[in-house]
Every structure is written in C-alpha cells, then in structure tokens.
Design a protein around this motif. Structure first.
Motif, mmCIF file in Angstrom:
data_model
loop_
_atom_site.group_PDB
_atom_site.id
_atom_site.type_symbol
_atom_site.label_atom_id
_atom_site.label_comp_id
_atom_site.label_asym_id
_atom_site.label_seq_id
_atom_site.Cartn_x
_atom_site.Cartn_y
_atom_site.Cartn_z
ATOM 1 N N CYS A 48 0.916 -1.340 -0.238
ATOM 2 C CA CYS A 48 0.009 0.097 0.012
ATOM 3 C C CYS A 48 0.868 1.119 -0.115
ATOM 4 O O CYS A 48 0.388 2.191 -0.663
ATOM 5 C CB CYS A 48 -0.849 0.074 1.096
ATOM 6 S SG CYS A 48 -0.275 -0.114 2.790
ATOM 7 N N PHE A 51 2.315 1.547 -3.676
ATOM 8 C CA PHE A 51 1.238 1.700 -4.592
ATOM 9 C C PHE A 51 0.772 3.326 -4.417
ATOM 10 O O PHE A 51 0.703 3.982 -5.226
ATOM 11 C CB PHE A 51 -0.052 0.851 -4.312
ATOM 12 C CG PHE A 51 -1.187 1.280 -5.409
ATOM 13 C CD1 PHE A 51 -1.190 0.923 -6.751
ATOM 14 C CD2 PHE A 51 -2.132 1.903 -4.685
ATOM 15 C CE1 PHE A 51 -2.118 1.204 -7.297
ATOM 16 C CE2 PHE A 51 -3.244 2.379 -5.366
ATOM 17 C CZ PHE A 51 -3.211 1.954 -6.893
ATOM 18 N N TYR A 72 -6.146 1.132 -1.448
ATOM 19 C CA TYR A 72 -5.638 0.129 -1.724
ATOM 20 C C TYR A 72 -5.792 -1.140 -0.637
ATOM 21 O O TYR A 72 -6.255 -2.137 -0.685
ATOM 22 C CB TYR A 72 -4.293 0.187 -2.082
ATOM 23 C CG TYR A 72 -3.508 -1.195 -2.642
ATOM 24 C CD1 TYR A 72 -3.488 -1.365 -3.997
ATOM 25 C CD2 TYR A 72 -2.781 -1.820 -1.696
ATOM 26 C CE1 TYR A 72 -2.721 -2.489 -4.427
ATOM 27 C CE2 TYR A 72 -2.076 -3.140 -2.180
ATOM 28 C CZ TYR A 72 -2.231 -3.224 -3.704
ATOM 29 O OH TYR A 72 -1.535 -4.544 -4.044
ATOM 30 N N CYS A 76 -8.028 -4.480 -0.425
ATOM 31 C CA CYS A 76 -7.229 -5.726 0.046
ATOM 32 C C CYS A 76 -7.928 -6.586 1.140
ATOM 33 O O CYS A 76 -8.066 -7.812 1.138
ATOM 34 C CB CYS A 76 -5.636 -5.407 0.130
ATOM 35 S SG CYS A 76 -4.853 -7.003 0.557
ATOM 36 N N GLN A 83 -8.001 -5.291 -5.051
ATOM 37 C CA GLN A 83 -7.159 -4.116 -5.058
ATOM 38 C C GLN A 83 -6.367 -4.100 -6.538
ATOM 39 O O GLN A 83 -5.985 -3.111 -6.926
ATOM 40 C CB GLN A 83 -6.304 -4.089 -3.981
ATOM 41 C CG GLN A 83 -5.098 -5.128 -3.841
ATOM 42 C CD GLN A 83 -5.257 -6.544 -3.628
ATOM 43 O OE1 GLN A 83 -6.501 -6.711 -3.161
ATOM 44 N NE2 GLN A 83 -4.387 -7.575 -3.728
ATOM 45 N N TYR A 86 -7.961 -1.887 -8.712
ATOM 46 C CA TYR A 86 -7.437 -0.428 -8.589
ATOM 47 C C TYR A 86 -6.123 -0.226 -8.917
ATOM 48 O O TYR A 86 -5.823 0.908 -9.809
ATOM 49 C CB TYR A 86 -7.807 -0.087 -7.107
ATOM 50 C CG TYR A 86 -7.549 1.261 -6.731
ATOM 51 C CD1 TYR A 86 -8.176 2.372 -7.250
ATOM 52 C CD2 TYR A 86 -6.764 1.483 -5.531
ATOM 53 C CE1 TYR A 86 -7.996 3.609 -6.617
ATOM 54 C CE2 TYR A 86 -6.348 2.851 -5.349
ATOM 55 C CZ TYR A 86 -6.961 3.792 -5.844
ATOM 56 O OH TYR A 86 -6.991 4.985 -5.292
ATOM 57 N N ALA A 87 -5.379 -1.145 -8.923
ATOM 58 C CA ALA A 87 -3.807 -0.995 -9.137
ATOM 59 C C ALA A 87 -3.671 -1.101 -10.665
ATOM 60 O O ALA A 87 -2.824 -0.242 -11.310
ATOM 61 C CB ALA A 87 -3.139 -2.069 -8.653
#
Length: 160
Positions: A48, A51, A72, A76, A83, A86-87
């Motif tokens: 996190c 990221f 994030y 998770c 996540q 999102y990533a």
C-alpha cells in the motif's frame, strides 16, 4: 536510482508533467525486482505504501499518497483481492502517460497474477523517468524547480 557518477538518461531529465509523444519501452522488465532491493522488500511487506507513492505521482498530486494507499489497503482487506483492479487502472494511466506497451499481458492480468512485481516495475519506471515516487508529486515539482533560476528584477534599473 542513478548514482551521481552515472548520468541519467536524457529523456529522464525533462519535465515530468509532459507526456511522451513517441512510443517507448519499459525501462526494466516485470521480474527485474532485484534492481532495487529496498523497494522490492517494502512492496512485499507493505504494498500500500509503494502503490500510494506511485499513484500520487501518476495522478499528478490530485489525490494524496495516503488516500491511494488507504483505498488499496481497504480493498485488500475487505475484498480479498480486488485491489488489483484499482492498481491496474493506475498502471494503465502510467502506460498512457509514457506511451508504454501493455506487456507482458494486459494491465489487469499483470496485476492479478504478478501484483508485487508490477508495482515494483512501475516504481522503477518513474525513477527511470527522473521522478522519485517517495517524494510525492509536490516534492518532485519542487526538486525540478530548484534547477530553474530566474534573473533578479531590480525595479530601479529601468529609469529614463
């Protein structure tokens, strides 16, 4: 990061706010995590943070590192794996900014199956482009502006 004795690539010294106009390649491979052991370890133990740092720079400071990292982490914790969606959106933004190919497969698959390696690669890519994700967007802008020197203006010089 580049040692001071080694020059940075020519394209990495430019204004990071500009988009590249010609297609380029990733500076390192997806599995080249051994190029930066510190970042690799940090990402493995607390993705996190890494990221959030990447996302703040990619979003040009519109959302803070803390907010991205918190989103994030919450994804998770409560979704058990969403996540990566999102990533992958942040990876897509990064690729578009620097006209990078979607390799080795599409962004969502890369993040779903190689999440930590993808985050490490994105961090290294920003470093290669002359940005330090750990400084955040404002820190990178300040660092770049330190090299710009404006001549002093003396109002008394322009007399007739």
């Amino acid at each position: 990061m580049y040692p001071s004795s080694q020059p940075m690539p020519q394209h990495a010294t430019g204004d990071s706010a500009h988009h590249f106009t010609t297609p380029s390649e990733w500076s390192t491979g997806l599995f080249d995590c051994d190029n930066d052991y510190y970042n690799c370890c940090l990402t493995c133990w607390c993705p996190c943070i890494t990221f959030g740092q990447i996302a703040e720079v990619v979003d040009k400071g519109t959302t803070s590192c803390i907010a991205h990292g918190a989103i994030y982490s919450l994804l998770c914790l409560f979704t058990g794996g969403c996540q990566c969606i999102y990533a992958c959106m942040q990876r897509s933004k990064l690729r578009q900014q620097y006209m990078l190919p979607e390799q080795p497969c599409n962004d969502c698959l890369t993040h779903c199956f190689c999440e930590m390696c993808a985050i490490c690669q994105e961090y290294r890519e920003l470093q290669y482009r002359g940005l330090d994700p750990s400084l955040g967007w404002d820190g990178n802008i300040s660092r770049q502006n330190q090299g710009v020197v404006m001549p002093p203006i003396n109002p008394g010089e322009m007399k007739r």
